[in-house]
Design an enzyme around this catalytic site. Structure first.
Site, PDB file in Angstrom:
ATOM      1  N   LYS A 186      -7.677  -5.984  12.540  1.00 35.52           N
ATOM      2  CA  LYS A 186      -6.527  -5.281  13.122  1.00 35.52           C
ATOM      3  C   LYS A 186      -6.083  -5.941  14.433  1.00 35.52           C
ATOM      4  CE  LYS A 186      -5.769  -2.217   9.970  1.00 35.52           C
ATOM      5  NZ  LYS A 186      -4.565  -2.361   9.137  1.00 35.52           N
TER       6      LYS A 186
ATOM      7  N   SER B 278      -3.984  -0.954  14.253  1.00 31.62           N
ATOM      8  CA  SER B 278      -4.786   0.245  14.528  1.00 31.62           C
ATOM      9  C   SER B 278      -5.210   0.275  15.989  1.00 31.62           C
ATOM     10  CB  SER B 278      -6.061   0.232  13.668  1.00 31.62           C
ATOM     11  OG  SER B 278      -6.892   1.314  14.035  1.00 31.62           O
TER      12      SER B 278
ATOM     13  N   TYR C 169     -13.268  -4.736  10.541  1.00 33.00           N
ATOM     14  CA  TYR C 169     -11.969  -4.036  10.514  1.00 33.00           C
ATOM     15  C   TYR C 169     -11.263  -4.161  11.872  1.00 33.00           C
ATOM     16  CZ  TYR C 169      -8.752  -0.013   9.912  1.00 33.00           C
ATOM     17  OH  TYR C 169      -7.644   0.815   9.839  1.00 33.00           O
TER      18      TYR C 169
ATOM     19  N   GLY D  37       0.828  -1.208   0.000  1.00 32.40           N
ATOM     20  CA  GLY D  37       0.000   0.000   0.000  1.00 32.40           C
ATOM     21  C   GLY D  37       0.859   1.253   0.000  1.00 32.40           C
TER      22      GLY D  37
ATOM     23  N   ASN E 272       1.499  -2.650   5.397  1.00 37.43           N
ATOM     24  CA  ASN E 272       0.749  -1.411   5.627  1.00 37.43           C
ATOM     25  C   ASN E 272      -0.645  -1.429   4.996  1.00 37.43           C
ATOM     26  OD1 ASN E 272       0.399   1.694   5.915  1.00 37.43           O
ATOM     27  ND2 ASN E 272       0.313   1.327   3.700  1.00 37.43           N
TER      28      ASN E 272
HETATM   29  P1  NAP Z   1      -5.206   4.327   2.500  1.00 38.58           P
HETATM   30  O1  NAP Z   1      -4.534   5.456   1.804  1.00 38.58           O
HETATM   31  O2  NAP Z   1      -6.627   4.022   2.177  1.00 38.58           O
HETATM   32  O3  NAP Z   1      -4.315   3.038   2.324  1.00 38.58           O
HETATM   33  C1  NAP Z   1      -4.783   1.758   2.200  1.00 38.58           C
HETATM   34  C2  NAP Z   1      -3.822   1.032   1.258  1.00 38.58           C
HETATM   35  O4  NAP Z   1      -4.142  -0.354   1.242  1.00 38.58           O
HETATM   36  C3  NAP Z   1      -3.880   1.551  -0.172  1.00 38.58           C
HETATM   37  O5  NAP Z   1      -2.584   1.907  -0.609  1.00 38.58           O
HETATM   38  C4  NAP Z   1      -4.432   0.376  -0.980  1.00 38.58           C
HETATM   39  O6  NAP Z   1      -3.788   0.195  -2.241  1.00 38.58           O
HETATM   40  C5  NAP Z   1      -4.061  -0.815  -0.091  1.00 38.58           C
HETATM   41  N1  NAP Z   1      -5.004  -1.919  -0.296  1.00 38.58           N
HETATM   42  C6  NAP Z   1      -6.313  -1.948   0.032  1.00 38.58           C
HETATM   43  N2  NAP Z   1      -6.843  -3.121  -0.350  1.00 38.58           N
HETATM   44  C7  NAP Z   1      -5.847  -3.846  -0.931  1.00 38.58           C
HETATM   45  C8  NAP Z   1      -5.763  -5.136  -1.538  1.00 38.58           C
HETATM   46  N3  NAP Z   1      -6.830  -5.952  -1.646  1.00 38.58           N
HETATM   47  N4  NAP Z   1      -4.570  -5.545  -2.031  1.00 38.58           N
HETATM   48  C9  NAP Z   1      -3.503  -4.738  -1.946  1.00 38.58           C
HETATM   49  N5  NAP Z   1      -3.505  -3.508  -1.394  1.00 38.58           N
HETATM   50  C10 NAP Z   1      -4.672  -3.073  -0.891  1.00 38.58           C
HETATM   51  O7  NAP Z   1      -5.180   4.609   4.066  1.00 38.58           O
HETATM   52  P2  NAP Z   1      -4.018   4.932   5.109  1.00 38.58           P
HETATM   53  O8  NAP Z   1      -4.642   5.789   6.111  1.00 38.58           O
HETATM   54  O9  NAP Z   1      -2.765   5.346   4.443  1.00 38.58           O
HETATM   55  O10 NAP Z   1      -3.839   3.485   5.794  1.00 38.58           O
HETATM   56  C11 NAP Z   1      -2.642   2.740   5.804  1.00 38.58           C
HETATM   57  C12 NAP Z   1      -2.736   1.684   6.892  1.00 38.58           C
HETATM   58  O11 NAP Z   1      -2.861   2.309   8.168  1.00 38.58           O
HETATM   59  C13 NAP Z   1      -3.970   0.774   6.742  1.00 38.58           C
HETATM   60  O12 NAP Z   1      -3.630  -0.547   7.111  1.00 38.58           O
HETATM   61  C14 NAP Z   1      -4.935   1.362   7.769  1.00 38.58           C
HETATM   62  O13 NAP Z   1      -5.852   0.397   8.204  1.00 38.58           O
HETATM   63  C15 NAP Z   1      -3.982   1.784   8.846  1.00 38.58           C
HETATM   64  N6  NAP Z   1      -4.527   2.793   9.761  1.00 38.58           N
HETATM   65  C16 NAP Z   1      -4.852   4.043   9.296  1.00 38.58           C
HETATM   66  C17 NAP Z   1      -5.327   4.977  10.211  1.00 38.58           C
HETATM   67  C18 NAP Z   1      -5.688   6.386   9.800  1.00 38.58           C
HETATM   68  O14 NAP Z   1      -6.162   7.144  10.651  1.00 38.58           O
HETATM   69  N7  NAP Z   1      -5.473   6.803   8.552  1.00 38.58           N
HETATM   70  C19 NAP Z   1      -5.488   4.644  11.548  1.00 38.58           C
HETATM   71  C20 NAP Z   1      -5.146   3.377  11.967  1.00 38.58           C
HETATM   72  C21 NAP Z   1      -4.651   2.465  11.069  1.00 38.58           C
HETATM   73  P3  NAP Z   1      -4.330   0.901  -3.607  1.00 38.58           P
HETATM   74  O15 NAP Z   1      -4.677   2.306  -3.238  1.00 38.58           O
HETATM   75  O16 NAP Z   1      -3.146   0.808  -4.523  1.00 38.58           O
HETATM   76  O17 NAP Z   1      -5.504   0.100  -4.078  1.00 38.58           O
END
Ligand code: NAP
Length: 242
Positions: free
Chosen positions: A154, A137, A150, A11, A85
Site C-alpha cells: 500500500k 490504505s 500489505y 475488484g 481498487n
Molecule cells: P474486498 O471486498 O476483500 O475486496 C478486495 C477485492 O480485490 C475483491 O473484489 C477481489 O476480487 C479483488 N482481488 C483480490 N485479489 C485479486 C487478484 N489477484 N486479481 C484481481 N482482483 C483481486 O475488500 P474491500 O474492503 O472492499 O477492499 C477494497 C480495497 O480497499 C482494497 O484494495 C483494500 O486493500 C482497500 N482497503 C480496505 C480497507 C477496509 O477497511 N475495508 C481499508 C483500507 C484499504 P474477487 O472478490 O472477485 O476475487
C-alpha cells in the site's frame, strides 16, 4: 458503443469496489466492473447499473491483464477513469509468514502497475485525458502489526501515484490515491472482536467508515478536482491526517 465516459473499477464485485461502481454510474459513467472470483456479485451489479458490463481477470497474471484490456477495447473502445481498487492481504506475523504469502500480496500491486501502464498507453495518452485513482490504505502510512507485506504494497501504491503523476503531468492524466482507514466491509468483518474494539477506540469520529464514504471521494477525484494530482487523500474518521 455509446458516447458515455467509461470507468474501469478493479475488484468491483465486492465491498468498496461495488460502492465505487455505483457512485460512478450515478455520475453518468458506463462502468466496467472487474472481478477475479466474485462473478455473481459483479454480474448482479452489472444488471443493476445502466449500461454496465463485467470483465474477469487475475491481476497477478500479466496475460490475464492483457486480455482484460483487449476486452475493454472491444466492449467500450475507451477508458476515461481507472480505479485500482483490488487488493489482497494475508494476516500473519512476519516470523510465520511464508514467502508465497508475500508474493501473493505483492502480485496484486504489481498488477495495478501493469494494468495502469496498459490502460494509459492504450486509451488515456491517445485521448490526452484521464483520471486514475489508486485505493491504498492508512496502514501504508502508519504500519500495522501482522501486515508487513500489505503495508509495503500500500505504501508502494502511494509512491506509484506520486511518480506517475509526475510522468503524466503534461499528458492530461491526473493520478491520485484515496487511503481508507477502517471501513465496514468483508475485509474488516473477519478481524477478531478485540482488534475491532481497539481500532474503534482510536477513531476520533467513533465509528468505522462506510464504503460509500470512500466512493464519494473517489468520484470527486474522477469527475472534479482538476487541480489535484500526485496526492493521497486520507479518509479515516480523523485517525491519521498524512
Ligand atoms: P474486498 O471486498 O476483500 O475486496 C478486495 C477485492 O480485490 C475483491 O473484489 C477481489 O476480487 C479483488 N482481488 C483480490 N485479489 C485479486 C487478484 N489477484 N486479481 C484481481 N482482483 C483481486 O475488500 P474491500 O474492503 O472492499 O477492499 C477494497 C480495497 O480497499 C482494497 O484494495 C483494500 O486493500 C482497500 N482497503 C480496505 C480497507 C477496509 O477497511 N475495508 C481499508 C483500507 C484499504 P474477487 O472478490 O472477485 O476475487
Amino acid at each position: 458503443m455509446s458516447d458515455k465516459k467509461v470507468a474501469l473499477v478493479t475488484g468491483g464485485g465486492t465491498g468498496i469496489g461495488s460502492a465505487i461502481c455505483r457512485a460512478l454510474a450515478a455520475e453518468g459513467f458506463r462502468v466496467a466492473i472487474h472481478y477475479r472470483s466474485s462473478e455473481a456479485g459483479a454480474a448482479a451489479l452489472a444488471k443493476e447499473l445502466d449500461d454496465a458490463f463485467t470483465i474477469q481477470g487475475d491481476l497477478s497474471d500479466a496475460s490475464s491483464i492483457d486480455a482484460m484490456v483487449k476486452t475493454l477495447k472491444a466492449e467500450a473502445g475507451r477508458c476515461d477513469v481507472l480505479v485500482n481498487n483490488a487488493g489482497f492481504n494475508v494476516n500473519a506475523p512476519m516470523m510465520t509468514m511464508k514467502l508465497g504469502d508475500y508474493d501473493a500480496v505483492a502480485a496484486v500491486e504489481r498488477g495495478a502497475w501493469y494494468l495502469t501502464k496498459m490502460i494509459v498507453r492504450r486509451f488515456m495518452f491517445r485521448a490526452e485525458s484521464g483520471r486514475i485513482v489508486n485505493i491504498s490504505s492508512i496502514v501504508g502510512h502508519t504500519g500495522n502489526a501482522g501486515q508487513v507485506p500489505y503495508t509495503m504494497a500500500k505504501a508502494g501504491l502511494d509512491a506509484m501515484t506520486k511518480s506517475m503523476a509526475l510522468e503524466m503531468q503534461d499528458r492530461g492524466v491526473l493520478v491520485n490515491s484515496v487511503a481508507p482507514g477502517f471501513i465496514d466491509t468483508e475485509m474488516t468483518e473477519v478481524l477478531p472482536e478485540e482488534i475491532k474494539e481497539s481500532i474503534l477506540s482510536k477513531i476520533p469520529l467513533g465509528r468505522m467508515g462506510k464504503a460509500e464514504e470512500i466512493a464519494e471521494v473517489v468520484t470527486f477525484l474522477a469527475t472534479k478536482a482538476g487541480y489535484i494530482t500526485g496526492t493521497v487523500l486520507h479518509v479515516n474518521g480523523g485517525m491519521y491526517g498524512g
